[in-house]
Design a protein around this motif. Sequence first.
Motif, PDB file in Angstrom:
ATOM      1  N   ASP A   4       0.806  -1.228   0.000  1.00  0.00           N
ATOM      2  CA  ASP A   4       0.000   0.000   0.000  1.00  0.00           C
ATOM      3  C   ASP A   4       0.839   1.278   0.000  1.00  0.00           C
ATOM      4  O   ASP A   4       0.349   2.352   0.326  1.00  0.00           O
ATOM      5  CB  ASP A   4      -0.956   0.046   1.205  1.00  0.00           C
ATOM      6  CG  ASP A   4      -2.127  -0.891   1.037  1.00  0.00           C
ATOM      7  OD1 ASP A   4      -2.424  -1.259  -0.107  1.00  0.00           O
ATOM      8  OD2 ASP A   4      -2.749  -1.231   2.049  1.00  0.00           O
ATOM      9  N   ARG A  52      -8.161  -3.857  -8.458  1.00  0.00           N
ATOM     10  CA  ARG A  52      -8.616  -2.476  -8.621  1.00  0.00           C
ATOM     11  C   ARG A  52      -8.854  -1.810  -7.258  1.00  0.00           C
ATOM     12  O   ARG A  52      -8.514  -0.650  -7.057  1.00  0.00           O
ATOM     13  CB  ARG A  52      -9.888  -2.435  -9.459  1.00  0.00           C
ATOM     14  CG  ARG A  52     -10.342  -1.017  -9.769  1.00  0.00           C
ATOM     15  CD  ARG A  52     -11.547  -0.998 -10.664  1.00  0.00           C
ATOM     16  NE  ARG A  52     -11.168  -1.612 -11.932  1.00  0.00           N
ATOM     17  CZ  ARG A  52     -12.024  -2.171 -12.769  1.00  0.00           C
ATOM     18  NH1 ARG A  52     -13.291  -2.198 -12.506  1.00  0.00           N
ATOM     19  NH2 ARG A  52     -11.600  -2.699 -13.889  1.00  0.00           N
ATOM     20  N   GLU A  53      -9.417  -2.546  -6.318  1.00  0.00           N
ATOM     21  CA  GLU A  53      -9.663  -2.014  -4.974  1.00  0.00           C
ATOM     22  C   GLU A  53      -8.343  -1.598  -4.300  1.00  0.00           C
ATOM     23  O   GLU A  53      -8.265  -0.524  -3.712  1.00  0.00           O
ATOM     24  CB  GLU A  53     -10.360  -3.090  -4.136  1.00  0.00           C
ATOM     25  CG  GLU A  53     -10.696  -2.667  -2.738  1.00  0.00           C
ATOM     26  CD  GLU A  53     -11.369  -3.795  -1.979  1.00  0.00           C
ATOM     27  OE1 GLU A  53     -10.858  -4.164  -0.910  1.00  0.00           O
ATOM     28  OE2 GLU A  53     -12.396  -4.312  -2.459  1.00  0.00           O
ATOM     29  N   GLN A  54      -7.327  -2.417  -4.407  1.00  0.00           N
ATOM     30  CA  GLN A  54      -6.025  -2.086  -3.820  1.00  0.00           C
ATOM     31  C   GLN A  54      -5.396  -0.890  -4.530  1.00  0.00           C
ATOM     32  O   GLN A  54      -4.806  -0.017  -3.901  1.00  0.00           O
ATOM     33  CB  GLN A  54      -5.075  -3.294  -3.897  1.00  0.00           C
ATOM     34  CG  GLN A  54      -5.519  -4.456  -3.056  1.00  0.00           C
ATOM     35  CD  GLN A  54      -5.660  -4.099  -1.601  1.00  0.00           C
ATOM     36  OE1 GLN A  54      -4.821  -3.431  -1.020  1.00  0.00           O
ATOM     37  NE2 GLN A  54      -6.745  -4.532  -0.991  1.00  0.00           N
ATOM     38  N   LEU A  74      -4.251   5.250  -4.887  1.00  0.00           N
ATOM     39  CA  LEU A  74      -4.564   6.483  -5.609  1.00  0.00           C
ATOM     40  C   LEU A  74      -5.232   7.525  -4.688  1.00  0.00           C
ATOM     41  O   LEU A  74      -4.993   8.706  -4.830  1.00  0.00           O
ATOM     42  CB  LEU A  74      -5.448   6.194  -6.819  1.00  0.00           C
ATOM     43  CG  LEU A  74      -4.772   5.446  -7.959  1.00  0.00           C
ATOM     44  CD1 LEU A  74      -5.756   5.206  -9.088  1.00  0.00           C
ATOM     45  CD2 LEU A  74      -3.541   6.167  -8.461  1.00  0.00           C
ATOM     46  N   LYS A  75      -6.060   7.069  -3.749  1.00  0.00           N
ATOM     47  CA  LYS A  75      -6.688   8.001  -2.798  1.00  0.00           C
ATOM     48  C   LYS A  75      -5.641   8.723  -1.973  1.00  0.00           C
ATOM     49  O   LYS A  75      -5.778   9.906  -1.677  1.00  0.00           O
ATOM     50  CB  LYS A  75      -7.633   7.238  -1.852  1.00  0.00           C
ATOM     51  CG  LYS A  75      -9.011   7.106  -2.367  1.00  0.00           C
ATOM     52  CD  LYS A  75      -9.890   6.501  -1.295  1.00  0.00           C
ATOM     53  CE  LYS A  75     -11.329   6.752  -1.664  1.00  0.00           C
ATOM     54  NZ  LYS A  75     -12.241   6.247  -0.651  1.00  0.00           N
ATOM     55  N   LYS A  76      -4.593   8.022  -1.609  1.00  0.00           N
ATOM     56  CA  LYS A  76      -3.517   8.631  -0.810  1.00  0.00           C
ATOM     57  C   LYS A  76      -2.753   9.662  -1.629  1.00  0.00           C
ATOM     58  O   LYS A  76      -2.149  10.577  -1.070  1.00  0.00           O
ATOM     59  CB  LYS A  76      -2.557   7.563  -0.301  1.00  0.00           C
ATOM     60  CG  LYS A  76      -3.203   6.663   0.722  1.00  0.00           C
ATOM     61  CD  LYS A  76      -2.286   5.529   1.116  1.00  0.00           C
ATOM     62  CE  LYS A  76      -3.019   4.578   2.045  1.00  0.00           C
ATOM     63  NZ  LYS A  76      -2.286   3.375   2.318  1.00  0.00           N
ATOM     64  N   GLN A 104      -7.000   1.531  -6.051  1.00  0.00           N
ATOM     65  CA  GLN A 104      -7.742   2.733  -5.672  1.00  0.00           C
ATOM     66  C   GLN A 104      -7.325   3.234  -4.286  1.00  0.00           C
ATOM     67  O   GLN A 104      -7.311   4.447  -4.050  1.00  0.00           O
ATOM     68  CB  GLN A 104      -9.254   2.467  -5.701  1.00  0.00           C
ATOM     69  CG  GLN A 104      -9.810   2.263  -7.091  1.00  0.00           C
ATOM     70  CD  GLN A 104      -9.601   3.466  -7.995  1.00  0.00           C
ATOM     71  OE1 GLN A 104      -9.670   4.598  -7.568  1.00  0.00           O
ATOM     72  NE2 GLN A 104      -9.324   3.199  -9.267  1.00  0.00           N
ATOM     73  N   LYS A 105      -7.000   2.329  -3.367  1.00  0.00           N
ATOM     74  CA  LYS A 105      -6.529   2.740  -2.029  1.00  0.00           C
ATOM     75  C   LYS A 105      -5.283   3.595  -2.140  1.00  0.00           C
ATOM     76  O   LYS A 105      -5.140   4.607  -1.459  1.00  0.00           O
ATOM     77  CB  LYS A 105      -6.218   1.509  -1.171  1.00  0.00           C
ATOM     78  CG  LYS A 105      -7.416   0.831  -0.601  1.00  0.00           C
ATOM     79  CD  LYS A 105      -6.956  -0.330   0.263  1.00  0.00           C
ATOM     80  CE  LYS A 105      -8.104  -1.113   0.824  1.00  0.00           C
ATOM     81  NZ  LYS A 105      -7.654  -2.262   1.620  1.00  0.00           N
ATOM     82  N   GLU A 115      -4.127  11.652  -3.897  1.00  0.00           N
ATOM     83  CA  GLU A 115      -5.074  12.644  -4.396  1.00  0.00           C
ATOM     84  C   GLU A 115      -4.514  14.058  -4.252  1.00  0.00           C
ATOM     85  O   GLU A 115      -3.962  14.421  -3.230  1.00  0.00           O
ATOM     86  CB  GLU A 115      -6.387  12.530  -3.642  1.00  0.00           C
ATOM     87  CG  GLU A 115      -7.507  13.328  -4.252  1.00  0.00           C
ATOM     88  CD  GLU A 115      -8.814  13.052  -3.535  1.00  0.00           C
ATOM     89  OE1 GLU A 115      -9.529  14.019  -3.275  1.00  0.00           O
ATOM     90  OE2 GLU A 115      -9.092  11.875  -3.226  1.00  0.00           O
TER      91      GLU A 115
END
Length: 108
Positions: free
Chosen positions: A58, A96-98, A103-105, A100-101, A107
């Motif tokens: 992550d 994809r879920e991992q 990518l959120k960080k 997106q985690k 932002e």
Amino acid sequence: MTTIEYEKNKFIKEKKDFELVDTKNIFLKGYNPYDGLKTFFGIWQNKYYLVIVTLISDRQISYDYSLDKGIYTDNYIRKYLEDNNYVETISKEQFREQFQKILKKLEI
């Protein structure tokens, strides 16, 4: 179906096999042998590229891409298998879920 043979480097080299249905559309989850944290690996084709992505604990994204969707991807997969433990195939949605985690960080 493709079978990729790879070696795990401990004190003695060990040959293993990992069967894949499609080497251009694959998503894997494994564990870093040094800290035991999860890693993820994916290869897929989008509209323009063949994309190869590794997500490490992550915290790190490593990627490569090619305009040539016909490139040989077995070496990328073999390297991931050699560098990670307890590797298993996962779904595109899990990958994809991992992704997106992370990518959120990032932002902006």
